[in-house]
Design a protein around this motif. Structure first.
Motif, short mmCIF file in Angstrom:
data_model
loop_
_atom_site.label_atom_id
_atom_site.label_comp_id
_atom_site.label_asym_id
_atom_site.label_seq_id
_atom_site.Cartn_x
_atom_site.Cartn_y
_atom_site.Cartn_z
N PHE A 68 41.85 21.59 34.13
CA PHE A 68 43.15 21.86 33.51
C PHE A 68 43.60 23.27 33.87
O PHE A 68 44.65 23.46 34.48
CB PHE A 68 43.04 21.67 31.99
N SER A 69 42.81 24.26 33.52
CA SER A 69 43.08 25.64 33.95
C SER A 69 41.84 26.47 33.69
O SER A 69 41.32 26.50 32.56
CB SER A 69 44.26 26.25 33.20
N ALA A 70 41.38 27.14 34.73
CA ALA A 70 40.20 27.98 34.63
C ALA A 70 40.49 29.33 34.01
O ALA A 70 39.61 30.19 33.95
CB ALA A 70 39.57 28.18 36.01
N GLY A 71 41.72 29.53 33.54
CA GLY A 71 42.05 30.78 32.85
C GLY A 71 42.77 31.76 33.74
O GLY A 71 43.37 31.40 34.76
N LEU A 72 42.70 33.01 33.35
CA LEU A 72 43.41 34.07 34.06
C LEU A 72 42.83 34.27 35.46
O LEU A 72 41.61 34.32 35.65
CB LEU A 72 43.29 35.37 33.27
N ASP A 73 43.72 34.41 36.43
CA ASP A 73 43.30 34.76 37.79
C ASP A 73 42.72 36.17 37.77
O ASP A 73 43.38 37.13 37.36
CB ASP A 73 44.52 34.70 38.71
N ARG A 74 41.48 36.29 38.17
CA ARG A 74 40.77 37.59 38.09
C ARG A 74 41.41 38.67 38.96
O ARG A 74 41.04 39.85 38.83
CB ARG A 74 39.31 37.41 38.44
N GLN A 75 42.33 38.29 39.84
CA GLN A 75 43.02 39.31 40.63
C GLN A 75 43.78 40.28 39.73
O GLN A 75 44.08 41.40 40.13
CB GLN A 75 43.99 38.64 41.61
N ALA A 76 44.06 39.86 38.49
CA ALA A 76 44.75 40.73 37.55
C ALA A 76 43.99 42.03 37.31
O ALA A 76 44.58 43.05 36.97
CB ALA A 76 44.96 40.00 36.23
N PHE A 77 42.67 41.99 37.50
CA PHE A 77 41.85 43.17 37.20
C PHE A 77 41.46 43.96 38.44
O PHE A 77 40.64 44.86 38.36
CB PHE A 77 40.61 42.74 36.42
N THR A 78 42.04 43.61 39.58
CA THR A 78 41.82 44.40 40.79
C THR A 78 42.83 45.54 40.82
O THR A 78 43.90 45.46 40.20
CB THR A 78 41.98 43.54 42.05
N PRO A 79 42.54 46.63 41.54
CA PRO A 79 43.49 47.75 41.58
C PRO A 79 44.86 47.36 42.10
O PRO A 79 45.89 47.88 41.66
CB PRO A 79 42.80 48.75 42.51
N GLU A 80 44.91 46.42 43.05
CA GLU A 80 46.19 46.05 43.64
C GLU A 80 46.98 45.08 42.77
O GLU A 80 48.20 44.96 42.91
CB GLU A 80 46.00 45.46 45.04
N GLY A 81 46.31 44.35 41.89
CA GLY A 81 47.02 43.39 41.04
C GLY A 81 47.66 42.28 41.84
O GLY A 81 47.14 41.86 42.87
N PHE A 82 48.80 41.80 41.37
CA PHE A 82 49.52 40.71 42.03
C PHE A 82 50.74 41.25 42.76
O PHE A 82 51.30 42.30 42.39
CB PHE A 82 49.99 39.67 41.00
N ASP A 83 51.17 40.52 43.79
CA ASP A 83 52.40 40.90 44.47
C ASP A 83 53.56 40.90 43.48
O ASP A 83 53.75 39.95 42.72
CB ASP A 83 52.72 39.91 45.60
#
Length: 265
Positions: A68-83
């Motif tokens: 269904f959904s594995a939750g928050l995309d962990r890219q949120a916690f990288t320095p660059e974040g999302f585009d």
């Protein structure tokens, strides 16, 4: 019956309206990433709520793929974040008022499902983790596959569930169990979900779509105004005092009787 009409398709979701105009289906459609959630997806979900025509009586939330959904995309916690948006780490270093406003905007993707002019149904299979669990909790009803795995993992990351899931979880399973589920991050499987009220029904995974279709048909049976008034009454039942709730019931029934009497003239 006419084919479904696609009203929105972007950022991992698709909104379709059935030929009758009474049923909207919102699909999480990024199975390659187990429907991981991003701020862009939340913006799209908020837009989907705004785009629903007034004819819609039932909104079904479903997901493609095994989860269904594995939750928050962990890219949120990288320095660059999302585009096109800051990382969550950058938000944490920023202005407190701006951070509060940003989270409030994210929450809008989870709040419109509780509107009293429609009933919302989540069809949940596989993993529903963190933000995925909270999205399922945002809906009025949950039909689950027998492989469902609910879990709140925010505390393991040093965070809290902040996408409006704490209130419905505590209302459904009680304070003590909700606290234990959130703090330990353990998995809630299908049997427990049905026993504790998280799931309205549990069915074999192959029967999930059919079960949701049957429930949707049943929800469309009674007159719309009676359904909407009943939902509104039940949403206040746990917070009103008894006299307040009794008064709300009288007022709602008065509206229904006046409408019925007017229709009979």
């Amino acid at each position: 019956m006419p084919d479904d009409t696609i009203l929105l398709a972007r950022d991992g979701i698709r909104l379709a309206l059935d030929g009758t105009g009474a049923v909207a289906t919102i699909t999480l459609c990024n199975p390659a990433k187990r429907n991981a959630q991003t701020p862009a997806l939340w913006q799209a979900l908020t837009e989907a709520g705004r785009l629903l025509p007034g004819t819609v009586r039932v909104a079904v939330l479903r997901a493609e793929g095994p989860s269904f959904s594995a939750g928050l995309d962990r890219q949120a916690f990288t320095p660059e974040g999302f585009d096109g948006g800051p990382s969550f780490l950058a938000l944490g270093r920023g202005d407190a008022a701006e951070l509060d406003a940003t989270i409030a905007a994210y929450q809008q993707a989870f709040t419109w499902w509780r509107r009293t002019d429609l009933i919302t149904v989540a069809a949940v299979q596989g993993h529903a983790i963190g933000a995925g669990f909270q999205l399922a909790l945002a809906c009025d009803l949950r039909v689950c596959a027998d492989d469902v795995q609910f879990a709140m993992r925010e505390t393991s990351l040093g965070l809290v569930p902040d996408l409006t899931g704490t209130k419905p979880l505590a209302e459904l399973v009680g304070y003590a169990r909700a606290l234990e589920i959130c703090v330990t991050g353990r998995v809630v499987h299908a049997e427990e979900a049905e026993r504790t009220g998280l799931a309205n029904a549990v069915v074999p995974a192959a029967e999930l779509d059919a079960a949701v279709a049957d429930l949707t048909a049943a929800l469309l049976g009674p007159p719309r105004d009676a359904v909407n008034e009943t939902k509104a009454l039940l949403r206040t039942a746990l917070t009103h005092t008894e006299p307040e709730q009794y008064a709300a019931e009288r007022a709602a029934q008065g509206r229904r009787l006046r409408d019925l009497a007017g229709a009979a003239e």
